[in-house]
Design a protein around this motif. Structure first.
Motif, mmCIF file in Angstrom:
data_model
loop_
_atom_site.group_PDB
_atom_site.id
_atom_site.type_symbol
_atom_site.label_atom_id
_atom_site.label_comp_id
_atom_site.label_asym_id
_atom_site.label_seq_id
_atom_site.Cartn_x
_atom_site.Cartn_y
_atom_site.Cartn_z
ATOM 1 N N ILE A 1 71.800 -27.479 -23.706
ATOM 2 C CA ILE A 1 72.826 -28.413 -24.169
ATOM 3 C C ILE A 1 74.115 -27.968 -23.510
ATOM 4 N N SER A 2 74.754 -28.922 -22.826
ATOM 5 C CA SER A 2 75.912 -28.573 -22.009
ATOM 6 C C SER A 2 76.996 -29.625 -22.122
ATOM 7 N N HIS A 3 78.238 -29.152 -22.001
ATOM 8 C CA HIS A 3 79.382 -30.049 -21.913
ATOM 9 C C HIS A 3 79.877 -30.034 -20.484
ATOM 10 N N ARG A 4 80.001 -31.216 -19.911
ATOM 11 C CA ARG A 4 80.495 -31.386 -18.541
ATOM 12 C C ARG A 4 81.662 -32.367 -18.583
ATOM 13 N N PRO A 5 82.391 -32.497 -17.486
ATOM 14 C CA PRO A 5 83.533 -33.432 -17.506
ATOM 15 C C PRO A 5 83.148 -34.852 -17.914
ATOM 16 N N GLU A 6 81.940 -35.305 -17.549
ATOM 17 C CA GLU A 6 81.532 -36.671 -17.892
ATOM 18 C C GLU A 6 80.938 -36.793 -19.291
ATOM 19 N N GLY A 7 80.775 -35.682 -20.007
ATOM 20 C CA GLY A 7 80.256 -35.728 -21.375
ATOM 21 C C GLY A 7 79.233 -34.647 -21.631
ATOM 22 N N TRP A 8 78.450 -34.860 -22.665
ATOM 23 C CA TRP A 8 77.448 -33.890 -23.109
ATOM 24 C C TRP A 8 76.061 -34.311 -22.642
ATOM 25 N N THR A 9 75.226 -33.333 -22.335
ATOM 26 C CA THR A 9 73.823 -33.564 -22.022
ATOM 27 C C THR A 9 72.998 -32.530 -22.763
ATOM 28 N N CYS A 10 71.751 -32.905 -23.070
ATOM 29 C CA CYS A 10 70.825 -31.929 -23.638
ATOM 30 C C CYS A 10 69.429 -32.262 -23.187
ATOM 31 N N SER A 11 68.576 -31.247 -23.158
ATOM 32 C CA SER A 11 67.155 -31.446 -22.869
ATOM 33 C C SER A 11 66.376 -30.443 -23.694
ATOM 34 N N VAL A 12 65.244 -30.917 -24.186
ATOM 35 C CA VAL A 12 64.451 -30.116 -25.111
ATOM 36 C C VAL A 12 62.976 -30.470 -24.956
ATOM 37 N N THR A 13 62.137 -29.477 -25.175
ATOM 38 C CA THR A 13 60.687 -29.667 -25.138
ATOM 39 C C THR A 13 60.137 -29.426 -26.538
ATOM 40 N N LEU A 14 59.194 -30.285 -26.942
ATOM 41 C CA LEU A 14 58.542 -30.141 -28.240
ATOM 42 C C LEU A 14 57.043 -30.069 -28.024
ATOM 43 N N VAL B 1 60.708 -37.506 -20.609
ATOM 44 C CA VAL B 1 60.458 -37.000 -19.270
ATOM 45 C C VAL B 1 59.020 -36.509 -19.228
ATOM 46 N N PRO B 2 58.257 -36.878 -18.190
ATOM 47 C CA PRO B 2 56.869 -36.401 -18.111
ATOM 48 C C PRO B 2 56.804 -34.878 -18.180
ATOM 49 N N HIS B 3 55.927 -34.365 -19.020
ATOM 50 C CA HIS B 3 55.777 -32.922 -19.198
ATOM 51 C C HIS B 3 54.360 -32.665 -19.671
ATOM 52 N N THR B 4 53.640 -31.822 -18.986
ATOM 53 C CA THR B 4 52.240 -31.564 -19.282
ATOM 54 C C THR B 4 52.035 -31.105 -20.721
ATOM 55 N N ALA B 5 51.247 -31.859 -21.475
ATOM 56 C CA ALA B 5 50.794 -31.511 -22.832
ATOM 57 C C ALA B 5 51.912 -31.299 -23.847
ATOM 58 N N ASP B 6 53.133 -31.656 -23.523
ATOM 59 C CA ASP B 6 54.253 -31.526 -24.435
ATOM 60 C C ASP B 6 55.088 -32.802 -24.366
ATOM 61 N N LEU B 7 56.135 -32.823 -25.143
ATOM 62 C CA LEU B 7 57.106 -33.908 -25.126
ATOM 63 C C LEU B 7 58.421 -33.330 -24.643
ATOM 64 N N ARG B 8 59.023 -33.933 -23.659
ATOM 65 C CA ARG B 8 60.332 -33.499 -23.166
ATOM 66 C C ARG B 8 61.290 -34.682 -23.264
ATOM 67 N N VAL B 9 62.452 -34.425 -23.851
ATOM 68 C CA VAL B 9 63.456 -35.462 -24.049
ATOM 69 C C VAL B 9 64.777 -34.980 -23.472
ATOM 70 N N GLU B 10 65.436 -35.876 -22.767
ATOM 71 C CA GLU B 10 66.789 -35.636 -22.283
ATOM 72 C C GLU B 10 67.702 -36.663 -22.937
ATOM 73 N N ALA B 11 68.926 -36.241 -23.258
ATOM 74 C CA ALA B 11 69.888 -37.158 -23.874
ATOM 75 C C ALA B 11 71.274 -36.876 -23.301
ATOM 76 N N TRP B 12 72.142 -37.878 -23.391
ATOM 77 C CA TRP B 12 73.502 -37.732 -22.877
ATOM 78 C C TRP B 12 74.415 -38.656 -23.663
ATOM 79 N N ALA B 13 75.682 -38.267 -23.760
ATOM 80 C CA ALA B 13 76.686 -39.071 -24.464
ATOM 81 C C ALA B 13 78.058 -38.425 -24.292
ATOM 82 N N PRO B 14 79.112 -39.154 -24.625
ATOM 83 C CA PRO B 14 80.462 -38.601 -24.495
ATOM 84 C C PRO B 14 80.749 -37.425 -25.435
ATOM 85 N N THR B 15 80.143 -37.429 -26.632
ATOM 86 C CA THR B 15 80.411 -36.350 -27.598
ATOM 87 C C THR B 15 79.125 -35.580 -27.912
ATOM 88 N N ARG B 16 79.307 -34.373 -28.395
ATOM 89 C CA ARG B 16 78.155 -33.547 -28.772
ATOM 90 C C ARG B 16 77.324 -34.236 -29.844
#
Length: 150
Positions: free
Chosen positions: A135-148, A21-36
């Motif tokens: 990092i969250s669990h929702r009915p449709e699965g897990w999502t996470c987002s992190v900045t490095l 995901v575009p993020h000024t001067a950093d790296l941002r990543v989002e991920a999703w899947a059925p399991t953690r």
């Protein structure tokens, strides 16, 4: 067409994936899947693909680590800290990740490649930040987002 890094199941519905995901001067990543564990593995892959072309990468070794944490957010940070550590100390990155829950944490099988043998596509991460970490669990699965920091 599916988002970057998406895996599909029967019927073409996205099963899991990741994207930068575009993020000024950093790296941002989002991920999703059925399991953690799948979600965390996609986050690792998304981080590594943000700065290296992993196409055709050859495994040179497997590093087995156990990450202990009190929360899912701490597991995400701990796992990505491992990636940054091995990149900094051994010039290695995982080309595949196997994650399994253990009491109070995760067991990670990190299948590593020599980073110096792979084409560079961006700035390497230097540290995981806690800014907008989720990092969250929702009915449709897990999502996470992190900045490095890069």
């Amino acid at each position: 067409m599916h988002p970057e890094g998406a895996a599909t199941r029967h019927g073409g519905v996205p099963r899991g994936g990741h994207r930068g995901v575009p993020h000024t001067a950093d790296l941002r990543v989002e991920a999703w899947a059925p399991t953690r564990e799948e979600c965390l593995a996609h986050a690792v892959r998304g981080v590594c693909e943000s700065f290296l072309d992993l196409t055709g990468a050859a495994r040179v070794r497997t590093r087995d680590v156990v990450i202990r944490a009190d929360s899912d957010a701490d597991l995400l940070v701990g796992l990505l800290d491992e990636i940054v550590y091995w990149l900094d100390t051994a010039d290695e990155v995982p080309v595949d990740v196997e994650l399994a829950p253990v009491p109070e944490g995760l067991r990670a099988g990190l299948h590593m490649a020599d980073a110096s043998s792979l084409p560079v596509t961006g700035a390497a991460p230097k540290a995981v930040t806690l800014h907008d970490l989720d990092i969250s669990h929702r009915p449709e699965g897990w999502t996470c987002s992190v900045t490095l920091d890069v």
